[in-house]
Design a protein around this motif. Structure first.
Motif, PDB file in Angstrom:
ATOM      1  N   GLU A   1       0.871  -0.995  -0.303  1.00 43.99           N
ATOM      2  CA  GLU A   1      -0.216  -0.124  -0.056  1.00 43.99           C
ATOM      3  C   GLU A   1       0.983   1.333   0.362  1.00 43.99           C
ATOM      4  N   ALA A   2       1.712   1.182  -0.481  1.00 42.33           N
ATOM      5  CA  ALA A   2       3.264   2.545  -0.904  1.00 42.33           C
ATOM      6  C   ALA A   2       2.407   3.758  -1.612  1.00 42.33           C
ATOM      7  N   SER A   3       1.893   4.178  -1.805  1.00 43.25           N
ATOM      8  CA  SER A   3       2.009   5.544  -3.086  1.00 43.25           C
ATOM      9  C   SER A   3       2.677   5.472  -3.873  1.00 43.25           C
ATOM     10  N   PRO A   4       2.246   5.821  -5.027  1.00 51.47           N
ATOM     11  CA  PRO A   4       2.650   5.148  -7.038  1.00 51.47           C
ATOM     12  C   PRO A   4       4.583   6.133  -6.467  1.00 51.47           C
ATOM     13  N   MET A   5       5.104   6.937  -6.295  1.00 50.03           N
ATOM     14  CA  MET A   5       6.346   7.304  -5.670  1.00 50.03           C
ATOM     15  C   MET A   5       6.965   6.734  -5.324  1.00 50.03           C
ATOM     16  N   VAL A   6       6.318   6.243  -3.731  1.00 48.43           N
ATOM     17  CA  VAL A   6       7.060   5.906  -2.979  1.00 48.43           C
ATOM     18  C   VAL A   6       7.321   4.377  -3.928  1.00 48.43           C
ATOM     19  N   ALA A   7       6.619   3.464  -4.491  1.00 46.70           N
ATOM     20  CA  ALA A   7       6.848   2.486  -5.245  1.00 46.70           C
ATOM     21  C   ALA A   7       8.038   2.454  -6.517  1.00 46.70           C
ATOM     22  N   VAL A   8       8.018   4.143  -7.368  1.00 47.83           N
ATOM     23  CA  VAL A   8       9.454   3.827  -7.804  1.00 47.83           C
ATOM     24  C   VAL A   8       9.808   3.949  -7.405  1.00 47.83           C
ATOM     25  N   ILE A   9      10.532   3.791  -6.151  1.00 45.93           N
ATOM     26  CA  ILE A   9      11.839   4.714  -5.367  1.00 45.93           C
ATOM     27  C   ILE A   9      11.793   3.262  -5.071  1.00 45.93           C
ATOM     28  N   MET A  10      10.658   2.333  -4.582  1.00 49.13           N
ATOM     29  CA  MET A  10      10.957   0.682  -4.353  1.00 49.13           C
ATOM     30  C   MET A  10      12.315   0.147  -4.914  1.00 49.13           C
ATOM     31  N   GLY A  11      11.934   0.739  -6.335  1.00 47.95           N
ATOM     32  CA  GLY A  11      11.454  -0.272  -8.001  1.00 47.95           C
ATOM     33  C   GLY A  11      13.119   0.124  -7.921  1.00 47.95           C
ATOM     34  N   VAL A  12      13.270   1.790  -8.014  1.00 46.36           N
ATOM     35  CA  VAL A  12      15.241   1.527  -7.949  1.00 46.36           C
ATOM     36  C   VAL A  12      15.855   1.375  -7.231  1.00 46.36           C
ATOM     37  N   MET A  13      14.941   1.468  -5.938  1.00 44.49           N
ATOM     38  CA  MET A  13      16.456   0.382  -4.849  1.00 44.49           C
ATOM     39  C   MET A  13      16.310  -0.702  -4.553  1.00 44.49           C
ATOM     40  N   THR A  14      15.369  -1.291  -5.392  1.00 43.45           N
ATOM     41  CA  THR A  14      15.236  -2.813  -4.787  1.00 43.45           C
ATOM     42  C   THR A  14      16.648  -2.826  -6.482  1.00 43.45           C
ATOM     43  N   GLY A  15      16.609  -2.168  -7.509  1.00 42.34           N
ATOM     44  CA  GLY A  15      17.359  -2.698  -8.621  1.00 42.34           C
ATOM     45  C   GLY A  15      18.936  -1.831  -8.549  1.00 42.34           C
TER      46      GLY A  15
ATOM     47  N   GLY B   1      20.212  -1.289  -5.557  1.00 47.30           N
ATOM     48  CA  GLY B   1      20.244  -0.978  -3.676  1.00 47.30           C
ATOM     49  C   GLY B   1      21.801  -1.899  -3.825  1.00 47.30           C
ATOM     50  N   GLY B   2      21.973  -3.340  -5.275  1.00 46.57           N
ATOM     51  CA  GLY B   2      22.879  -4.345  -4.600  1.00 46.57           C
ATOM     52  C   GLY B   2      24.373  -3.970  -4.875  1.00 46.57           C
ATOM     53  N   GLY B   3      23.831  -3.913  -6.714  1.00 48.29           N
ATOM     54  CA  GLY B   3      24.983  -3.181  -6.999  1.00 48.29           C
ATOM     55  C   GLY B   3      26.052  -1.252  -6.460  1.00 48.29           C
ATOM     56  N   LEU B   4      25.323  -1.161  -5.459  1.00 50.17           N
ATOM     57  CA  LEU B   4      25.694   0.273  -4.489  1.00 50.17           C
ATOM     58  C   LEU B   4      26.434  -0.738  -3.568  1.00 50.17           C
TER      59      LEU B   4
END
Lengths: 203, 203, 203
Positions: free
Chosen positions: B113-127, B129-132
């Motif tokens: 139930e995150a907002s769309p903006m948070v969902a985009v951020i979570m997508g970026v984080m998932t993609g 984060g590991g490489g970072l």
């Protein structure tokens, strides 16, 4: 209400410090947003994860994210004319943000029934965590661990805050006392370049 | 089902990129496994911690860990004959993994139930984060923050994904649209070496 | 009870290793406390966050924090006379702390119904996580990823521990078997400078 406004102000200032470092590292615009974000909300995120206050604060209140984005846009424009900003603007703004973040961390921890000692630590974590992650990503030894009385100011502010609550001072007054303590120590340290003697083993 | 298969593929590819970096740093075999693991599951782990989706995903579904271990074994053997792998194999595989990870991050956030903006951020984080984390451990300035339209591709993919859902496109179609967007942008950037102009303050 | 005592001992030893690194980096006293804290409780904190065991352990049991503070005070005094400490004191103490931390991580994960493989990983994370964060903050390539059979000792200790439980060995005995395995391997590696062959691609 005032605290909320100051919180957003602190978020903006911390984001701006991320933008400045990103600029020095010649990151692309979205790298800038990432570095600004971790600086502004990194400390509070770790705090919330440790407390189990999930979803973390910026998921439930997206105002933080908007403040960061707008700050990135504005500061990417302003930063191209750095001479128009007086030198003391950023450290002073940073000190205000730091003082507010510490107070917010202390309060949130107490709301989750942490002991006063843990609350102080959560305050320090909220204030110093973001800058610490920012410096790690930028591959510098974290300024927070080296600079003149930075963590120290947070610890003392947190102790004043929780001590005031312990002797049943009104909650708002205690918060203000904590903020003013952190702020005063930081501003004093900035003004007279104070620093604690470095601890180092004899060679 | 296809998504799950692609997720495992992405996990394997990301793990392999950790193995390659570990090889360059001359780590011992278990250091290799550690670096491969943080690269493959680090981003999703932070996402789950922030969402409060605990225990995190690889605790409940240990297939991720098996994929990482097998990938480590295989890639430690293959990597000794690097000439047999065409140069574009790794970047293209990485782009596929990245695109899938972003979509999975977006979906998981929306399920919480995150907002769309948070969902985009979570997508970026998932993609990303590991490489970072991988680059931080290997003491490099994270590639994710510098490379040609890497985070940018994730953000745009995430926006297409959430926008499609907002106008009531079928969920699978929206996911695919997001994946294809991220993938296309990354492949285009790889093929023509595109990059956003670095943001840097005037000296 | 013995485990709890050993846990506090491990916390003190890990904190001391943070103090020593902080001294080499000439940090101020509170930077010292921060580095000591992340070294001593960083691994367990990440473990608890991933398991969803929040609030994390040092929030509910503040003895850990007191041990860290006292250790910082004492070791800042002792460290000025490093010649009085025999060279093998720190590595041996570190090996004891490591072995105990691994066992505690394994047990906590199993209490949260993790699979044996995940439990081993949580053991490694508890033992190696703090030192890893310490080295990242100090801008070194984590020793944990490079040193002679460090993570390796943790993995084998964790495997012995979970295997013993799987064949219904008494819980205390299984814990002890795990601790002794990790400890023996580490001490052997320290004594004879053993290391696994580095994995590196052919040039």
């Amino acid at each position: 209400m005032l605290i909320y406004f100051l919180d957003m102000f602190g978020t903006a200032v911390f984001a701006a410090s991320g933008v400045i470092l990103a600029g020095r590292l010649r990151m692309d615009p979205f790298g800038v947003v990432v570095l600004a974000s971790v600086t502004a909300i990194g400390g509070g995120t770790i705090r919330d994860m440790a407390l189990g206050a999930t979803p973390v604060f910026w998921i439930t209140d997206t105002n933080y994210l908007w403040v960061i984005f707008v700050t990135c846009l504005i500061s990417m424009m302003i930063i191209r004319r750095p001479r128009q900003i007086p030198w003391y603007f950023l450290p002073v703004a940073d000190a205000i943000g730091l003082a507010v973040f510490v107070a917010i961390g202390v309060e949130k921890a107490l709301r989750f029934e942490a002991s006063p000692m843990v609350a102080v630590i959560m305050g320090v974590m909220t204030g110093c965590g973001g800058g610490l992650i920012r410096d790690v990503l930028a591959r510098e030894i974290p300024m927070v661990l080296r600079t003149e009385v930075y963590a120290t100011a947070c610890i003392l502010g947190g102790i004043v805050h929780t001590s005031a609550l312990a002797i049943h001072v009104d909650s708002t007054v205690a918060t203000m006392a904590g903020i003013i303590t952190t702020l005063t120590i930081r501003l004093t340290a900035i003004r007279w370049h104070l620093s604690l003697p470095a601890f180092a083993p004899r060679q």
